[in-house]
Design an enzyme around this catalytic site. Sequence first.
Site, PDB file in Angstrom:
ATOM      1  N   SER A  38       0.824  -1.208   0.000  1.00 32.65           N
ATOM      2  CA  SER A  38       0.000   0.000   0.000  1.00 32.65           C
ATOM      3  C   SER A  38       0.856   1.255   0.000  1.00 32.65           C
ATOM      4  O   SER A  38       1.778   1.368   0.811  1.00 32.65           O
ATOM      5  CB  SER A  38      -0.912   0.011   1.236  1.00 32.65           C
ATOM      6  OG  SER A  38      -1.555   1.269   1.380  1.00 32.65           O
ATOM      7  N   MET A  41       1.366   3.074   3.297  1.00 30.17           N
ATOM      8  CA  MET A  41       2.095   2.431   4.388  1.00 30.17           C
ATOM      9  C   MET A  41       3.613   2.556   4.254  1.00 30.17           C
ATOM     10  O   MET A  41       4.355   1.837   4.922  1.00 30.17           O
ATOM     11  CB  MET A  41       1.708   0.957   4.482  1.00 30.17           C
ATOM     12  CG  MET A  41       0.308   0.732   5.033  1.00 30.17           C
ATOM     13  SD  MET A  41       0.088   1.328   6.729  1.00 30.17           S
ATOM     14  CE  MET A  41       1.083   0.137   7.618  1.00 30.17           C
ATOM     15  N   GLY A  43       6.960   3.467   5.297  1.00 31.98           N
ATOM     16  CA  GLY A  43       7.431   3.775   6.637  1.00 31.98           C
ATOM     17  C   GLY A  43       6.895   2.832   7.685  1.00 31.98           C
ATOM     18  O   GLY A  43       7.392   2.771   8.802  1.00 31.98           O
ATOM     19  N   HIS A 445      17.223  20.319  37.763  1.00 27.65           N
ATOM     20  CA  HIS A 445      16.042  20.682  38.564  1.00 27.65           C
ATOM     21  C   HIS A 445      15.410  21.959  37.999  1.00 27.65           C
ATOM     22  O   HIS A 445      16.134  22.856  37.585  1.00 27.65           O
ATOM     23  CB  HIS A 445      16.467  20.912  40.014  1.00 27.65           C
ATOM     24  CG  HIS A 445      15.367  21.453  40.875  1.00 27.65           C
ATOM     25  ND1 HIS A 445      14.378  20.658  41.399  1.00 27.65           N
ATOM     26  CD2 HIS A 445      15.113  22.721  41.294  1.00 27.65           C
ATOM     27  CE1 HIS A 445      13.558  21.409  42.113  1.00 27.65           C
ATOM     28  NE2 HIS A 445      13.970  22.662  42.069  1.00 27.65           N
TER      29      HIS A 445
END
Length: 460
Positions: A38, A41, A43, A445
């Site tokens: 297809s 598709m 990847g 932090h």
Amino acid sequence: MKKMKKYDAVIIGFGKGGKTLAGFLAGKGQNVALIEKSDKMYGGTCINIGCIPTKKLVDSTKVLKNKGLSGIEEKKRFYTESINNKNTLIGALRGKNYEMLATKENIDIYDGFGSFVSKNVVNIESNGENVQIEGEKIFINTGSTTIIPGIKGLKESNHVYTSTSIMELKELPKKLTILGAGYIGLEFASMYADFGSEVTVIDLAQRLMPREDEEIADRAKAIFEAKGIKFLLESKIEEIIDKNGKGYVQISQGASKIEIESDAILVAIGRKPNTEGLNLEAAGVKTDEKGSVVVDETLKTTADNIWAMGDVKGGLQFTYISLDDFRIIRDNLYNGGNRTVNDRNVIPYSVFINPPLSRVGMTESEAIAKGYEVKTGRLEAMAIPKAKIEGVTDGLLKAVIDAKTDKILGCTLLCNTSHEMINIVAAAMKAEQKYTFLKDMIFTHPTMSEALNDLFGSVK
């Protein structure tokens, strides 16, 4: 008769492992054929119908919250906009993936369905036309597909969707019923509830997420229910009926019968290896009782020139496992063959509910069942300063330690950005560090990661 074209390597499937291997082999001067059934598709699953589109939508729900949209019409418009943005993103990624390989001189991309004629010959069918090519080495990377259960009325209903097709819905379903409380079902439940759908989840299991630490699973269930998600556990789905423009899911709970009205019904009971039509027998490639392609520790199949990678070989269905499959094949073809699946002893994973649940290693009950004497650490997410700053204080963090060696046996994090934090714990486990390594680590932090100081500091 036209001469059959020969390749050094033929790869069936344009997924993570296959596309990476194609680029690598081409870089080594190999002639490569890459077959994809297809053009939607390129990847693979992750980019087109899995990780990327779902996580884009999950991210959109956070934007929705930040915008403070509360009216149902506002939420509907935002949902449609989010689907369009998702489609734009995956379209761009799909095109980039195709371009990266199609521009290489020694890679040919075939659009069509590949199946074996023999262990060296693959037939490619496209729009009724057939072409056959020959490969010295062949790699199966066809992924997995949604399991469609044999529930009465399911295939006939106009309101049933898979995890792929539901993400094409441009209109937010008011009432969404999810068949299956597995990880895929829970991700969609969390996401659609955050968009504003009324979500009901049905499953036969006695409790939610039975593989997870029970305390964590119970906390996750409470978070889900606070979003308005309803769970019907220990429930058997009997039939799906369309009437009055809606879909109705009929279930039984013991002697009781319940009917749930639905605008959309999502089938999410799991996925299975995508081997149908590959004609594996012609190549001498065996599958197991679950339909997974049988491989050895180097991912070679029962045919000496054929390998399998990704979901099609069974096991953990993660994109990063497919990528590591590529590494195993690469190292065995070119680097002396030292890497095997046995090296994967520390594998973290995340479930992208909101907040996400991430885990590596064993739960407390699993460790005890295996004979370990354990110590545990426990931290409420609301005790983390960064969680308070970001306004996402739901959740619980838990660590499991070997009391004899002080090594980390496992860790589960149900908190904001746990999908990033878990990789730090996994790295410490892979390096076989004691839990005090993270207890005394210097973190920036304010961050969510610094919570690992307190989590491992609470071990007793």
